[in-house]
Motif scaffolding. Structure first.
Motif, mmCIF file in Angstrom:
data_model
loop_
_atom_site.group_PDB
_atom_site.id
_atom_site.type_symbol
_atom_site.label_atom_id
_atom_site.label_comp_id
_atom_site.label_asym_id
_atom_site.label_seq_id
_atom_site.Cartn_x
_atom_site.Cartn_y
_atom_site.Cartn_z
ATOM 1 N N ARG A 168 16.220 41.751 32.244
ATOM 2 C CA ARG A 168 16.340 42.634 32.975
ATOM 3 C C ARG A 168 16.498 41.856 34.610
ATOM 4 O O ARG A 168 17.614 42.199 34.850
ATOM 5 C CB ARG A 168 15.996 43.805 32.903
ATOM 6 C CG ARG A 168 14.894 44.039 34.122
ATOM 7 C CD ARG A 168 14.146 45.146 34.641
ATOM 8 N NE ARG A 168 12.727 45.107 34.623
ATOM 9 C CZ ARG A 168 12.806 44.694 36.400
ATOM 10 N NH1 ARG A 168 13.670 45.086 36.994
ATOM 11 N NH2 ARG A 168 11.765 44.739 37.135
ATOM 12 N N ILE A 169 15.883 41.459 34.762
ATOM 13 C CA ILE A 169 16.034 40.778 35.802
ATOM 14 C C ILE A 169 17.100 39.499 35.436
ATOM 15 O O ILE A 169 18.184 39.292 36.925
ATOM 16 C CB ILE A 169 14.942 40.391 36.595
ATOM 17 C CG1 ILE A 169 13.899 41.284 36.848
ATOM 18 C CG2 ILE A 169 14.884 39.249 38.213
ATOM 19 C CD1 ILE A 169 12.837 40.307 37.419
ATOM 20 N N ILE A 170 17.255 38.767 34.924
ATOM 21 C CA ILE A 170 17.850 37.759 34.835
ATOM 22 C C ILE A 170 19.542 38.479 34.801
ATOM 23 O O ILE A 170 20.427 37.817 35.426
ATOM 24 C CB ILE A 170 17.619 36.594 34.120
ATOM 25 C CG1 ILE A 170 15.704 35.926 34.280
ATOM 26 C CG2 ILE A 170 18.730 36.019 33.295
ATOM 27 C CD1 ILE A 170 15.371 35.807 32.699
ATOM 28 N N ALA A 171 19.402 38.910 33.413
ATOM 29 C CA ALA A 171 20.904 39.365 33.981
ATOM 30 C C ALA A 171 21.622 40.069 35.268
ATOM 31 O O ALA A 171 21.972 40.196 34.893
ATOM 32 C CB ALA A 171 20.950 41.322 32.642
ATOM 33 N N SER A 172 20.875 41.001 35.676
ATOM 34 C CA SER A 172 20.508 41.356 37.085
ATOM 35 C C SER A 172 21.269 40.513 38.050
ATOM 36 O O SER A 172 22.576 40.504 38.574
ATOM 37 C CB SER A 172 20.162 42.038 37.819
ATOM 38 O OG SER A 172 20.292 41.302 39.265
ATOM 39 N N TYR A 173 21.141 39.253 38.288
ATOM 40 C CA TYR A 173 21.412 38.135 38.687
ATOM 41 C C TYR A 173 22.678 37.730 38.106
ATOM 42 O O TYR A 173 23.984 37.460 38.708
ATOM 43 C CB TYR A 173 20.053 36.840 38.533
ATOM 44 C CG TYR A 173 20.303 36.121 38.968
ATOM 45 C CD1 TYR A 173 20.494 35.242 40.788
ATOM 46 C CD2 TYR A 173 20.670 34.689 38.094
ATOM 47 C CE1 TYR A 173 20.748 34.154 41.237
ATOM 48 C CE2 TYR A 173 21.089 32.793 39.170
ATOM 49 C CZ TYR A 173 21.056 32.933 40.755
ATOM 50 O OH TYR A 173 21.108 32.255 41.624
ATOM 51 N N LEU A 174 22.775 37.293 36.808
ATOM 52 C CA LEU A 174 23.475 36.998 36.048
ATOM 53 C C LEU A 174 25.026 37.992 35.621
ATOM 54 O O LEU A 174 26.589 38.232 35.700
ATOM 55 C CB LEU A 174 23.359 36.219 34.730
ATOM 56 C CG LEU A 174 22.709 35.289 34.700
ATOM 57 C CD1 LEU A 174 22.102 35.361 32.992
ATOM 58 C CD2 LEU A 174 23.916 34.125 35.453
ATOM 59 N N HIS A 175 24.878 39.018 36.861
ATOM 60 C CA HIS A 175 25.910 40.114 36.267
ATOM 61 C C HIS A 175 26.407 40.916 34.665
ATOM 62 O O HIS A 175 27.167 40.642 34.618
ATOM 63 C CB HIS A 175 27.118 39.854 37.294
ATOM 64 C CG HIS A 175 26.962 39.745 38.689
ATOM 65 N ND1 HIS A 175 27.168 41.510 39.849
ATOM 66 C CD2 HIS A 175 26.022 38.749 39.465
ATOM 67 C CE1 HIS A 175 26.767 40.122 40.984
ATOM 68 N NE2 HIS A 175 26.150 39.309 41.100
ATOM 69 N N LEU A 176 25.499 40.529 34.129
ATOM 70 C CA LEU A 176 25.569 40.932 33.073
ATOM 71 C C LEU A 176 24.724 42.103 32.156
ATOM 72 O O LEU A 176 23.640 42.562 33.327
ATOM 73 C CB LEU A 176 24.763 40.140 32.020
ATOM 74 C CG LEU A 176 25.992 38.514 32.169
ATOM 75 C CD1 LEU A 176 24.400 37.287 31.317
ATOM 76 C CD2 LEU A 176 26.915 38.052 32.153
ATOM 77 N N THR A 177 24.776 43.045 31.200
ATOM 78 C CA THR A 177 24.287 43.912 31.265
ATOM 79 C C THR A 177 22.791 43.396 30.352
ATOM 80 O O THR A 177 22.375 41.748 29.732
ATOM 81 C CB THR A 177 24.501 45.233 29.929
ATOM 82 O OG1 THR A 177 25.048 44.145 28.566
ATOM 83 C CG2 THR A 177 26.235 45.734 30.680
ATOM 84 N N ARG A 178 22.252 44.054 30.047
ATOM 85 C CA ARG A 178 20.771 43.089 29.162
ATOM 86 C C ARG A 178 21.530 43.345 27.980
ATOM 87 O O ARG A 178 20.541 41.790 27.465
ATOM 88 C CB ARG A 178 19.338 44.143 29.113
ATOM 89 C CG ARG A 178 18.437 43.675 29.058
ATOM 90 C CD ARG A 178 17.108 44.004 28.865
ATOM 91 N NE ARG A 178 15.596 43.934 28.963
ATOM 92 C CZ ARG A 178 14.796 44.230 28.254
ATOM 93 N NH1 ARG A 178 14.544 45.775 29.511
ATOM 94 N NH2 ARG A 178 13.681 44.432 28.103
ATOM 95 N N GLU A 179 22.348 44.438 27.473
ATOM 96 C CA GLU A 179 22.251 43.949 25.683
ATOM 97 C C GLU A 179 23.049 42.820 25.654
ATOM 98 O O GLU A 179 23.434 41.780 25.051
ATOM 99 C CB GLU A 179 22.954 45.105 25.210
ATOM 100 C CG GLU A 179 22.357 46.454 25.468
ATOM 101 C CD GLU A 179 21.965 47.024 27.222
ATOM 102 O OE1 GLU A 179 20.853 47.646 27.164
ATOM 103 O OE2 GLU A 179 22.644 46.591 28.272
#
Length: 188
Positions: A168-179
């Motif tokens: 969830r943190i990496i997704a947030s950093y990459l501006h992506l959804t977790r899915e």
């Protein structure tokens, strides 16, 4: 406290007099933090520069909808230097310990005192400001890429993050959804 790696790091970025190094070493402090501790909260003034000897740290903020956005990671041998701290203004970000960390710290007040006392400190500060600016530029370049390229670039440049940081943190950093991130990970 072993300051050898920090001094080596600093001297790689400029010539420092033995007097400055001695004075600097006398002002440094070692600090230990546990996972999930907050170094600084948004609205607080950062008062120290950090050298991350061991561990993993991130910066994040909450948008007006209450969503969390990670903007930066630091790993061992990185310097945590911020414009907000240097210019003594409140931070916009939270700084969180992701993995138990050992930090060597220097107050911004001490840094300013060293700058007054030793002329070569000005070059060191300029180098840190330029380094910070370069890091911000690299983050902007990453975010400008198409989504899957962002993932591939981060996975290539910083594979350790995927072992230590929740998706969830990496997704947030990459501006992506977790899915979306999970889908990219499963493909590779």
């Amino acid at each position: 406290m072993n300051t050898e790696r920090l001094i080596k790091f600093i001297t790689e970025h400029g010539d420092l007099s033995p007097e400055l190094i001695t004075d600097l070493e006398g002002r440094l402090k070692e600090e230990y933090y546990k996972t999930h501790q907050i170094l600084h909260a948004a609205g607080q003034q950062e008062n120290r520069i950090y050298f991350l000897e061991k561990g993993l740290i991130r910066n994040y903020y909450y948008d007006h909808h209450g969503n969390e956005h990670t903007v930066k990671f630091w790993e061992a041998n990185d310097i945590l230097f911020s414009y907000q701290g240097y210019y003594a203004v409140p931070s916009y970000f939270y700084t969180e310990i992701i993995e138990a960390s050992t930090l060597i710290t220097l107050s911004y007040t001490s840094l300013r005192e060293l700058d007054t006392k030793y002329p070569e400190t000005t070059g060191l500060i300029k180098n840190m400001l330029l380094r910070y600016q370069h890091e911000e530029y690299e983050i902007q370049k990453l975010i400008a890429l198409p989504p899957e390229e962002r993932y591939i670039t981060l996975r290539t440049k910083r594979p350790n993050l995927f072992k230590k940081v929740p998706a969830r943190i990496i997704a947030s950093y990459l501006h992506l959804t977790r899915e979306t991130l999970t889908r990219y990970i499963s493909r590779n």
